[in-house]
Design a protein around this motif. Structure first.
Motif, short mmCIF file in Angstrom:
data_model
loop_
_atom_site.label_atom_id
_atom_site.label_comp_id
_atom_site.label_asym_id
_atom_site.label_seq_id
_atom_site.Cartn_x
_atom_site.Cartn_y
_atom_site.Cartn_z
N GLY A 84 0.79 -1.23 0.00
CA GLY A 84 0.00 0.00 0.00
C GLY A 84 0.82 1.27 0.00
O GLY A 84 0.26 2.37 -0.03
N TRP A 85 2.14 1.14 0.04
CA TRP A 85 3.01 2.32 0.08
C TRP A 85 3.44 2.76 -1.31
O TRP A 85 3.78 1.94 -2.16
N ARG A 123 0.94 6.56 1.97
CA ARG A 123 -0.17 5.65 1.66
C ARG A 123 -1.41 6.46 1.30
O ARG A 123 -2.16 6.09 0.43
#
Length: 190
Positions: A78-79, A148
């Motif tokens: 998710g980064w 994120r």
């Protein structure tokens, strides 16, 4: 923002959470000091595509869902993380230079063919406009950025009547569509 006969330049962009700007501003200053005149000419955003008209709310939602899914692939968890810097050129417009991110660009099919003028193949934050020429090799090192929280949005640039025509713009973002929280994907709540 628009007056009759004015040339507007439209983009679909990924906008990192505003906390990322704390690291981008000093980087822009260092790029300007190193000779990139366009270091303050583009907002804190990652251009995804140049368009002839804005994306609809549904198209932005699909784009946001796709970018979140892409950010969960290949161990990214998710980064969006930057590593180094890159330049992207764009026909009939200045090139972009800035931090290069680890997440792949969304597929071209997400942008309506009748409005797509150019899709960027990589996620590069527009820390500076290069006037169409590649940046010099002796530019300062890009900061390591990670986030994120981000949104997708339409962006309109309007060239200003004063200043350098390649670097003098005002801009306006459309309504942002936030990428879904990573936790929703981990728990199957999406």
């Amino acid at each position: 923002m628009k007056t009759e006969g004015e040339r507007l330049i439209r983009f679909a962009v990924l906008v990192p959470h505003r906390d990322t700007g704390v690291l981008i501003r000093p980087y822009r200053r260092s790029l300007f000091a190193a000779g990139l005149a366009g270091a303050w000419s583009f907002p804190d955003a990652i251009p995804l595509a140049r368009l002839s008209k804005a994306l609809s709310a549904d198209e932005l939602k699909t784009l946001a869902l796709t970018l979140r899914a892409l950010s969960l692939e290949d161990g990214c968890k998710g980064w969006f993380r930057s590593a180094g810097a890159a330049a992207e050129t764009l026909p009939s417009f200045a090139g972009f230079y800035g931090p290069l991110f680890n997440v792949p660009a969304p597929p071209v099919r997400l942008f309506p063919a009748e409005t797509l003028l150019h899709r960027f193949p990589r996620l590069v934050l527009g820390a500076a406009l290069t006037g169409g020429t590649p940046p010099a090799a002796q530019l300062p090192e890009a900061p390591k950025l990670s986030f994120r929280a981000a949104a997708v949005s339409n962006l309109i640039l309007r060239p200003l009547s004063s200043g350098d025509k390649d670097f003098s713009f005002e801009w306006k973002f459309g309504k942002p569509v936030w990428l879904s929280p990573v936790r929703l994907h981990k728990t199957g709540g999406f």
